[in-house]
Write a protein that holds these residues in place. Sequence first.
Motif, PDB file in Angstrom:
ATOM      1  N   GLY A 184       0.839  -1.197   0.000  1.00 46.24           N
ATOM      2  CA  GLY A 184       0.000   0.000   0.000  1.00 46.24           C
ATOM      3  C   GLY A 184       0.872   1.244   0.000  1.00 46.24           C
TER       4      GLY A 184
ATOM      5  N   TYR B 167      -1.434   1.170  -5.424  1.00 48.77           N
ATOM      6  CA  TYR B 167      -2.414   1.303  -4.351  1.00 48.77           C
ATOM      7  C   TYR B 167      -3.675   0.504  -4.674  1.00 48.77           C
ATOM      8  CZ  TYR B 167      -4.573   3.460  -0.323  1.00 48.77           C
ATOM      9  OH  TYR B 167      -5.150   3.657   0.899  1.00 48.77           O
TER      10      TYR B 167
ATOM     11  N   SER C 198      -3.003  -3.059  -3.979  1.00 45.53           N
ATOM     12  CA  SER C 198      -3.038  -3.353  -2.546  1.00 45.53           C
ATOM     13  C   SER C 198      -4.478  -3.548  -2.069  1.00 45.53           C
ATOM     14  CB  SER C 198      -2.349  -2.254  -1.736  1.00 45.53           C
ATOM     15  OG  SER C 198      -3.167  -1.112  -1.594  1.00 45.53           O
TER      16      SER C 198
END
Length: 118
Positions: A50, A78, A81
């Motif tokens: 992340g 992101y 993630s």
Amino acid sequence: MIRKSIHKIAATAFVRSAMAEQADLSAFKEKPSLKIILGLLAIMVSYIIGWPAVAALGFLAIHLHEPLVVIVGGPLTYGLSHLVFLLGMYLCGAVYSLIFLRWLTRVSMEKLLAWAER
């Protein structure tokens, strides 16, 4: 007004059942299955890929003088993630989440009701 809201929340079926059944965390004492362990690992990996990975991409973009590395790679990393986190939640299942939520509800409402009745 706050005390009235606390009593109103305490009257809901979810809170009443959690308190009546003395919801606890005893289910966490059982040995987890391989599926649950893999789910927890996926959740941990999702935290690693992340923000730390986005920050690393930002550092790399500065070092290489190439802003597209973070502009394109940041959202993609992101987003990945989030997908890994959702996979982990799917593997772990909602059972453990519900057990924890019921326990947290019971403990919180007991404290709030004790405060509201002072």
